[in-house]
Design a protein around this motif. Structure first.
Motif, PDB file in Angstrom:
ATOM      1  N   GLN A  12       0.827  -1.207   0.000  1.00  0.00           N
ATOM      2  CA  GLN A  12       0.000   0.000   0.000  1.00  0.00           C
ATOM      3  C   GLN A  12       0.860   1.256   0.000  1.00  0.00           C
ATOM      4  OE1 GLN A  12      -3.430   0.005  -0.476  1.00  0.00           O
ATOM      5  NE2 GLN A  12      -2.829   2.091  -0.967  1.00  0.00           N
ATOM      6  N   HIS A  13       1.942   1.237   0.753  1.00  0.00           N
ATOM      7  CA  HIS A  13       2.856   2.389   0.787  1.00  0.00           C
ATOM      8  C   HIS A  13       3.403   2.666  -0.619  1.00  0.00           C
ATOM      9  CE1 HIS A  13       5.794   5.235   2.258  1.00  0.00           C
ATOM     10  NE2 HIS A  13       6.755   4.532   1.685  1.00  0.00           N
ATOM     11  N   THR A  14       3.831   1.614  -1.303  1.00  0.00           N
ATOM     12  CA  THR A  14       4.366   1.770  -2.659  1.00  0.00           C
ATOM     13  C   THR A  14       3.290   2.257  -3.620  1.00  0.00           C
ATOM     14  OG1 THR A  14       5.995   0.036  -2.231  1.00  0.00           O
ATOM     15  CG2 THR A  14       5.568   0.578  -4.535  1.00  0.00           C
ATOM     16  N   LEU A  15       2.083   1.700  -3.533  1.00  0.00           N
ATOM     17  CA  LEU A  15       0.987   2.144  -4.396  1.00  0.00           C
ATOM     18  C   LEU A  15       0.641   3.614  -4.144  1.00  0.00           C
ATOM     19  CD1 LEU A  15      -1.222  -1.055  -4.220  1.00  0.00           C
ATOM     20  CD2 LEU A  15       0.037  -0.204  -6.227  1.00  0.00           C
ATOM     21  N   ASP A  16       0.697   4.036  -2.879  1.00  0.00           N
ATOM     22  CA  ASP A  16       0.442   5.446  -2.555  1.00  0.00           C
ATOM     23  C   ASP A  16       1.500   6.348  -3.185  1.00  0.00           C
ATOM     24  OD1 ASP A  16      -1.770   4.675  -1.062  1.00  0.00           O
ATOM     25  OD2 ASP A  16      -0.750   4.879   0.879  1.00  0.00           O
ATOM     26  N   LEU A  17       2.758   5.931  -3.140  1.00  0.00           N
ATOM     27  CA  LEU A  17       3.830   6.719  -3.755  1.00  0.00           C
ATOM     28  C   LEU A  17       3.651   6.819  -5.267  1.00  0.00           C
ATOM     29  CD1 LEU A  17       6.947   5.449  -1.770  1.00  0.00           C
ATOM     30  CD2 LEU A  17       5.883   7.715  -1.632  1.00  0.00           C
ATOM     31  N   ILE A  18       3.258   5.728  -5.898  1.00  0.00           N
ATOM     32  CA  ILE A  18       3.013   5.745  -7.342  1.00  0.00           C
ATOM     33  C   ILE A  18       1.862   6.703  -7.669  1.00  0.00           C
ATOM     34  CG2 ILE A  18       2.218   4.356  -9.302  1.00  0.00           C
ATOM     35  CD1 ILE A  18       3.831   2.006  -8.019  1.00  0.00           C
ATOM     36  N   ALA A  19       0.810   6.696  -6.853  1.00  0.00           N
ATOM     37  CA  ALA A  19      -0.321   7.606  -7.067  1.00  0.00           C
ATOM     38  C   ALA A  19       0.114   9.060  -6.912  1.00  0.00           C
ATOM     39  CB  ALA A  19      -1.453   7.271  -6.096  1.00  0.00           C
ATOM     40  N   GLU A  20       0.979   9.335  -5.938  1.00  0.00           N
ATOM     41  CA  GLU A  20       1.495  10.696  -5.757  1.00  0.00           C
ATOM     42  C   GLU A  20       2.295  11.141  -6.975  1.00  0.00           C
ATOM     43  OE1 GLU A  20       3.615  11.614  -2.109  1.00  0.00           O
ATOM     44  OE2 GLU A  20       2.342  10.211  -1.014  1.00  0.00           O
ATOM     45  N   MET A  21       3.124  10.254  -7.515  1.00  0.00           N
ATOM     46  CA  MET A  21       3.914  10.598  -8.702  1.00  0.00           C
ATOM     47  C   MET A  21       2.999  10.879  -9.889  1.00  0.00           C
ATOM     48  SD  MET A  21       7.337   8.178  -8.515  1.00  0.00           S
ATOM     49  CE  MET A  21       6.481   6.812  -9.231  1.00  0.00           C
ATOM     50  N   ALA A  22       1.955  10.074 -10.039  1.00  0.00           N
ATOM     51  CA  ALA A  22       1.010  10.286 -11.141  1.00  0.00           C
ATOM     52  C   ALA A  22       0.309  11.636 -10.990  1.00  0.00           C
ATOM     53  CB  ALA A  22      -0.003   9.154 -11.198  1.00  0.00           C
ATOM     54  N   ALA A  23      -0.104  11.957  -9.768  1.00  0.00           N
ATOM     55  CA  ALA A  23      -0.777  13.233  -9.530  1.00  0.00           C
ATOM     56  C   ALA A  23       0.169  14.402  -9.794  1.00  0.00           C
ATOM     57  CB  ALA A  23      -1.303  13.291  -8.102  1.00  0.00           C
ATOM     58  N   ALA A  24       1.419  14.273  -9.412  1.00  0.00           N
ATOM     59  CA  ALA A  24       2.395  15.332  -9.662  1.00  0.00           C
ATOM     60  C   ALA A  24       2.615  15.506 -11.160  1.00  0.00           C
ATOM     61  CB  ALA A  24       3.710  15.007  -8.960  1.00  0.00           C
TER      62      ALA A  24
END
Length: 79
Positions: free
Chosen positions: A60-72
């Motif tokens: 979940q931590h990794t998926l959250d980081l990927i989502a943050e990168m996509a949003a950025a």
């Protein structure tokens, strides 16, 4: 650049295969390198192969980081 992503195993299939859920996308992958995998486990997937298991918190931590990168990336595209 190569990227391996976490995915949840939905079903273990015959012949060292499994069906995974990667962000709502179902895909069949090889689990030959992770023979102890079970439905509900999280695995790290690269080019159609599970490379190892992850605990749910790390996945979940990794998926959250990927989502943050996509949003950025989307925010940069809007400029």
């Amino acid at each position: 650049m190569c990227l391996a992503v976490p995915a949840r195993v939905v079903e273990v299939l015959p012949e060292a295969m499994a069906r995974i859920d990667a962000g709502g996308v179902l895909k069949d992958i090889s689990v030959a390198l992770v023979p102890e995998v079970a439905a509900g486990d999280y695995v790290i997937v690269h080019v159609g192969h599970a490379l190892g298991r992850l605990d749910a918190e790390e996945a979940q931590h990794t998926l959250d980081l990927i989502a943050e990168m996509a949003a950025a990336g989307e925010a940069c595209d809007e400029r």
